[in-house]
Design a protein around this motif. Structure first.
Motif, PDB file in Angstrom:
ATOM      1  N   GLY A  34      93.152  49.701  37.363  1.00 14.36           N
ATOM      2  CA  GLY A  34      93.814  50.492  38.409  1.00 14.36           C
ATOM      3  C   GLY A  34      92.877  50.978  39.501  1.00 14.36           C
ATOM      4  N   VAL A  35      91.586  50.932  39.226  1.00 16.51           N
ATOM      5  CA  VAL A  35      90.627  51.600  40.116  1.00 16.51           C
ATOM      6  C   VAL A  35      90.532  50.973  41.501  1.00 16.51           C
ATOM      7  CG1 VAL A  35      88.596  50.371  39.195  1.00 16.51           C
ATOM      8  CG2 VAL A  35      88.295  52.627  40.209  1.00 16.51           C
TER       9      VAL A  35
ATOM     10  N   TYR B  41      85.173  57.006  41.319  1.00 13.59           N
ATOM     11  CA  TYR B  41      86.473  56.373  41.585  1.00 13.59           C
ATOM     12  C   TYR B  41      87.261  56.217  40.278  1.00 13.59           C
ATOM     13  CZ  TYR B  41      84.661  55.405  46.227  1.00 13.59           C
ATOM     14  OH  TYR B  41      84.140  55.547  47.494  1.00 13.59           O
TER      15      TYR B  41
ATOM     16  N   VAL C 230      97.985  59.647  45.940  1.00 11.04           N
ATOM     17  CA  VAL C 230      96.653  59.713  45.342  1.00 11.04           C
ATOM     18  C   VAL C 230      95.810  60.754  46.067  1.00 11.04           C
ATOM     19  CG1 VAL C 230      94.531  58.438  44.857  1.00 11.04           C
ATOM     20  CG2 VAL C 230      96.744  57.303  44.568  1.00 11.04           C
TER      21      VAL C 230
ATOM     22  N   VAL D   3      93.082  52.524  43.819  1.00 11.87           N
ATOM     23  CA  VAL D   3      92.728  53.903  44.196  1.00 11.87           C
ATOM     24  C   VAL D   3      91.586  53.920  45.212  1.00 11.87           C
ATOM     25  CG1 VAL D   3      91.690  56.032  43.279  1.00 11.87           C
ATOM     26  CG2 VAL D   3      93.579  54.919  42.053  1.00 11.87           C
TER      27      VAL D   3
ATOM     28  N   ASP E 279     101.837  56.878  41.774  1.00  9.88           N
ATOM     29  CA  ASP E 279     101.763  55.459  42.103  1.00  9.88           C
ATOM     30  C   ASP E 279     100.398  55.206  42.742  1.00  9.88           C
ATOM     31  OD1 ASP E 279     101.933  52.931  43.181  1.00  9.88           O
ATOM     32  OD2 ASP E 279     103.949  53.226  44.038  1.00  9.88           O
ATOM     33  N   LEU E 280      99.557  54.426  42.065  1.00 13.92           N
ATOM     34  CA  LEU E 280      98.173  54.232  42.518  1.00 13.92           C
ATOM     35  C   LEU E 280      98.088  53.550  43.878  1.00 13.92           C
ATOM     36  CD1 LEU E 280      96.403  53.104  39.196  1.00 13.92           C
ATOM     37  CD2 LEU E 280      96.889  55.428  40.022  1.00 13.92           C
ATOM     38  N   GLU E 281      99.137  52.815  44.234  1.00 10.57           N
ATOM     39  CA  GLU E 281      99.138  52.099  45.516  1.00 10.57           C
ATOM     40  C   GLU E 281      99.481  53.027  46.689  1.00 10.57           C
ATOM     41  OE1 GLU E 281      98.396  48.846  45.751  1.00 10.57           O
ATOM     42  OE2 GLU E 281      98.425  48.347  43.607  1.00 10.57           O
TER      43      GLU E 281
ATOM     44  N   THR F 228      90.902  57.818  39.266  1.00 10.26           N
ATOM     45  CA  THR F 228      91.953  56.903  38.788  1.00 10.26           C
ATOM     46  C   THR F 228      92.537  57.408  37.473  1.00 10.26           C
ATOM     47  OG1 THR F 228      90.818  55.048  39.852  1.00 10.26           O
ATOM     48  CG2 THR F 228      92.428  54.499  38.132  1.00 10.26           C
TER      49      THR F 228
ATOM     50  N   ALA G 110      94.809  60.206  38.273  1.00 14.43           N
ATOM     51  CA  ALA G 110      96.045  59.742  38.916  1.00 14.43           C
ATOM     52  C   ALA G 110      96.995  59.125  37.893  1.00 14.43           C
ATOM     53  CB  ALA G 110      95.706  58.725  40.008  1.00 14.43           C
ATOM     54  N   ILE G 111      96.443  58.362  36.953  1.00 15.56           N
ATOM     55  CA  ILE G 111      97.283  57.768  35.901  1.00 15.56           C
ATOM     56  C   ILE G 111      97.923  58.884  35.077  1.00 15.56           C
ATOM     57  CG2 ILE G 111      97.249  56.400  33.761  1.00 15.56           C
ATOM     58  CD1 ILE G 111      95.010  54.675  35.092  1.00 15.56           C
TER      59      ILE G 111
END
Ligand code: C5P
Length: 222
Positions: free
Chosen positions: A97-98, A38, A58, A101, A51-53, A42, A45-46
């Motif tokens: 942030g994880v 995970y 994602v 995600v 947008d992690l949300e 993350t 994605a960063i």
């Protein structure tokens, strides 16, 4: 001897990976750190600026993603699309942030399928949040490892200092509490103790004691 599957779940920084690694080494089993998967996604994605949300953004990364956990002398090496990300996935940007995600259903479905494949042959110690409840519900041994949030923050603080990272104990305690809350309250396979998991509170235990306890429990299962 039969090679069993050992599932270790629990909140952040409870000592899961340290102890799981030790247990795996002693039993000659493979250690699988599912949190690293995970974390790797993350990190990607960063880097991609998504947008992690946003589940869709994602999840769109998944088809082009390859995450490989390579067992090694120092635990495991994490390869993301062929690149060694073992160190960078421990930074606070990734840590904070994880949970966003890992809450996405599509992300979990992808990771769980990979993790089941990795555990197929048995002889694994797998740690995470949903191993005993979702990934390996029929694991021969399930452990739910906890410790007080103060003790967990203290351990992570010492670990950070040993690694030469900046560290603030109060901030760590807050971050750990927030991550636990997010992981426990997400709708898809939240962090929860499986009914048949043995509760292991490591607050006053040494790493050795905790590993011994798990090896003893494993001995009853083989
Ligand atoms: O174990 P670690 O702290 O590295 O896990 C990082 C994060 O990955 C957790 O806070 C959680 O959001 C997610 N995770 C998960 N399911 C797992 C393992 C980790 O959702 N099996």
């Amino acid at each position: 001897d039969k090679k069993i599957r050992i599932a270790i779940d629990g909140p952040a920084a409870a000592g899961k990976s340290t102890i799981a690694k030790l247990v795996a080494g002693r039993l000659g089993y493979t250690y699988i750190d599912t949190g690293a998967m995970y974390r790797a996604l993350t990190h990607k994605a960063i880097g991609a600026g998504v947008d992690l949300e946003e589940a869709g953004e994602v999840e769109a990364l998944l088809p082009g993603t390859q995450i490989i956990l390579e067992p090694g002398a120092e635990g495991q090496t994490v390869l993301l699309d062929g690149e060694d990300v073992t160190g960078v996935i421990r930074t606070s940007a990734v840590t904070n942030g994880v949970s966003a995600v890992s809450a996405h259903a599509g992300v979990r479905a992808y990771m769980v399928a990979e993790q089941r494949r990795m555990a197929r042959e048995g002889g694994v110690v797998m740690d995470g949040r949903d191993i005993g409840t979702a990934v390996l519900p029929d694991a021969e041994l399930k452990v739910f490892m906890t410790a007080t949030v103060e003790e967990r923050a203290r351990r992570r603080h010492l670990e950070n200092l040993a690694r030469g990272f900046d560290s603030d104990l109060g901030e760590l305690a807050r971050e750990i509490a927030i991550r636990d809350k997010k992981d426990s309250e997400r709708p898809v396979s939240p962090l929860v103790r499986a009914r048949d998991a043995v509760l292991l509170d490591t607050t006053d235990m040494t790493i050795e004691d905790a590993a011994d306890a798990i090896i003893r429990l494993a001995g009853e299962k083989v």
